[in-house]
Design an enzyme around this catalytic site. Structure first.
Site, PDB file in Angstrom:
ATOM      1  N   ASP A 132       0.844  -1.192   0.000  1.00 25.03           N
ATOM      2  CA  ASP A 132       0.000   0.000   0.000  1.00 25.03           C
ATOM      3  C   ASP A 132       0.877   1.238   0.000  1.00 25.03           C
ATOM      4  O   ASP A 132       1.837   1.324   0.772  1.00 25.03           O
ATOM      5  CB  ASP A 132      -0.920  -0.007   1.229  1.00 25.03           C
ATOM      6  N   HIS A 139      -4.313  13.762   1.447  1.00 24.74           N
ATOM      7  CA  HIS A 139      -4.482  12.882   2.604  1.00 24.74           C
ATOM      8  C   HIS A 139      -3.214  12.913   3.459  1.00 24.74           C
ATOM      9  O   HIS A 139      -3.283  13.030   4.693  1.00 24.74           O
ATOM     10  CB  HIS A 139      -4.777  11.455   2.145  1.00 24.74           C
ATOM     11  N   GLU A 204     -10.609   3.820   4.233  1.00 22.00           N
ATOM     12  CA  GLU A 204      -9.737   4.629   3.372  1.00 22.00           C
ATOM     13  C   GLU A 204     -10.141   4.390   1.925  1.00 22.00           C
ATOM     14  O   GLU A 204     -10.210   3.247   1.476  1.00 22.00           O
ATOM     15  CB  GLU A 204      -8.254   4.274   3.576  1.00 22.00           C
ATOM     16  N   GLU A 206      -9.356   4.135  -1.670  1.00 22.84           N
ATOM     17  CA  GLU A 206      -8.139   3.930  -2.452  1.00 22.84           C
ATOM     18  C   GLU A 206      -8.468   3.256  -3.777  1.00 22.84           C
ATOM     19  O   GLU A 206      -9.505   2.622  -3.932  1.00 22.84           O
ATOM     20  CB  GLU A 206      -7.135   3.039  -1.699  1.00 22.84           C
ATOM     21  N   ASP A 238      -9.121   0.341   2.503  1.00 21.07           N
ATOM     22  CA  ASP A 238      -8.072  -0.068   3.444  1.00 21.07           C
ATOM     23  C   ASP A 238      -8.554   0.288   4.860  1.00 21.07           C
ATOM     24  O   ASP A 238      -8.154   1.305   5.429  1.00 21.07           O
ATOM     25  CB  ASP A 238      -6.773   0.662   3.088  1.00 21.07           C
ATOM     26  N   LYS A 258      -3.943  -2.113  10.170  1.00 22.38           N
ATOM     27  CA  LYS A 258      -4.330  -2.149   8.763  1.00 22.38           C
ATOM     28  C   LYS A 258      -4.608  -3.546   8.240  1.00 22.38           C
ATOM     29  O   LYS A 258      -5.264  -3.683   7.212  1.00 22.38           O
ATOM     30  CB  LYS A 258      -3.182  -1.566   7.916  1.00 22.38           C
TER      31      LYS A 258
HETATM   32 MN    MN Z   1      -4.035   2.877   3.097  1.00 21.81          MN
END
Ligand code: MN
Length: 433
Positions: A132, A139, A204, A206, A238, A258
């Protein structure tokens, strides 16, 4: 010469399919043709193509002699298809587009179509590795300011596409619920951490990048060649436990904050389908350093960004019980990335690290400069200090059990048919144990 932004008859906005639901379909008109892995009515997993509200069984088309036989199409994952060189993937796309647009093929192909709503969608590839990145500069600024008010962007940010190695085993397709994770968190004024369910669960927004042909260990991928190593794209949520993250992230970066669950949209929107939606990478602000030569390529700067609009939607359990529409939390362009997807690929392999077909690379959270485009609750609620109000009157600083988050993406370009990514959604279950 065919390049990765070259369009052909498969992108013609006038092209239509005899599959009626494809006409005007927001996600899957005939100009898209994303690949996925599906099971019709509980049968074995096989490769399919989304067309309108239907799925074309590609393996069955090969068996029936409608598509040239390639062993890559008979696997229950897309890894071998992703590994095909771009020229072969483009010719496969032309063949599928011809089948689905030629009315004379309707009777022959129809038996190989399945109603998407009756099918189970699986992960599209066996994901060997997942990394990632952190290329959403707004961000990075927004989050960096919360952790380090005086020093939001570290000095490496404008030289290095920052990333970390994530975990592949907990990546799940859209629709699979996630369990609120337990872990260590320490309040700023507490003497010691406690172990328990996260109190700051976040999403998140993404983009996922699917690696196509890989590279040999020890052999980097030049920036000129990087696009040929990208098979396609998906949406990626995420999920992040911000309280675990704040306590654990130094000195080695994200770990248990995560890796408990990541949700992806199951359709691989191919690099070929995205050809009309390639745009110039926005110029860097005055005073920013130029990329080092191994990341610098005028072609990448001219064609390397993606003309995509991304959006996040939320429903609470109460909203769904009351039949309310999802609340849109944010929307913004994917061009808010400081590095292109090609630069991500080249940087990842720049030390000789071998990328493999079916590896997944996340871009990092994509945010916009203004609040309407913030790609996480951490940003929208200012670190939890300014909770959002939902249409029911409920408030959210972070996500609650029963909440469902959905990501969407639409690619648009003048003179072309828009295509979408389908849904990337998941509901939150209470913590276990
Ligand atoms: Mn992320």
């Amino acid at each position: 010469m065919t390049r990765w932004w070259t369009t052909d008859e498969t992108h013609d906005p006038a092209r239509t399919s005899w599959v009626e639901s494809a006409q005007g379909h927001g996600d899957f008109p005939i100009q898209n043709l994303p690949y996925g892995v599906f099971s019709p009515n509980g049968a074995e997993a096989r490769i399919g193509v989304a067309i309108g509200d239907m799925i074309l069984d590609l393996a069955a088309c090969v068996e029936a002699g409608l598509i040239a036989r390639d062993a890559a199409l008979l696997h229950p994952t897309l890894n071998a298809l992703m590994a095909l060189p771009g020229v072969m993937r483009r010719s496969l796309r032309r063949a599928i587009s011809a089948l689905l647009s030629d009315p004379a093929m309707r009777a022959t192909v129809t038996p190989h179509l399945h109603v998407a709503g009756d099918c189970t969608l699986h992960l599209p590839a066996q994901i060997g590795d997942y990394s990632d990145f952190y290329v959403g500069i707004h961000h990075a600024n927004n989050i960096g300011r919360q952790f380090r008010p005086d020093n939001p962007l570290l000095p490496n940010y404008k030289y290095v596409p920052i990333g970390y190695h994530g975990r592949a085993s907990s990546i799940r397709p859209s629709g699979e619920a996630l369990v609120r994770p337990c872990g260590q968190r320490k309040a700023p004024d507490a003497d010691a951490p406690v172990y328990g369910p996260t109190a700051r669960l976040d999403y998140e927004l993404e983009l996922g990048v699917w690696v196509g042909p890989g590279n040999d260990l020890g052999s980097p991928i030049g920036i000129h060649d990087a696009a040929e190593h990208i098979a396609g794209f998906c949406l990626l949520n995420d999920w992040s436990a911000r309280d675990f993250q704040a306590w654990e992230y130094q000195p080695l970066g994200p770990f248990l904050a995560k890796n408990f669950h990541s949700t992806i949209s199951p359709w691989v929107v191919t690099a070929e389908a995205m050809a009309p939606f390639r745009i110039a990478q926005p110029a860097r602000p005055d005073g920013d350093p130029a990329p080092l030569p191994y990341l610098a390529d005028p072609v990448d700067q001219a064609h390397g960004a993606l003309g995509l609009t991304l959006a996040v939607y939320l429903t609470s359990a109460t909203m769904r019980a009351e039949g309310m529409a999802p609340m849109r939390l944010s929307h913004g362009p994917a061009s808010n990335m400081y590095w292109t997807v090609q630069q991500i690929v080249t940087h990842h392999a720049s030390n000789g690290c071998n990328l493999m077909p079916g590896d997944l690379l996340g871009t990092g959270t994509i945010s916009a400069p203004l609040r309407e485009g913030f790609g996480s609750l951490m940003e929208l609620s200012a670190g939890g200090k300014e909770p959002l109000t939902l249409p029911t009157g409920e408030t959210r600083a972070f996500l609650a059990d029963g909440d469902e988050v959905m990501l969407r993406a639409v690619a648009r370009a003048d003179g072309f048919m828009s295509i979408g990514f389908g849904e990337c959604r998941a509901q939150i279950l209470p913590a276990r144990g």
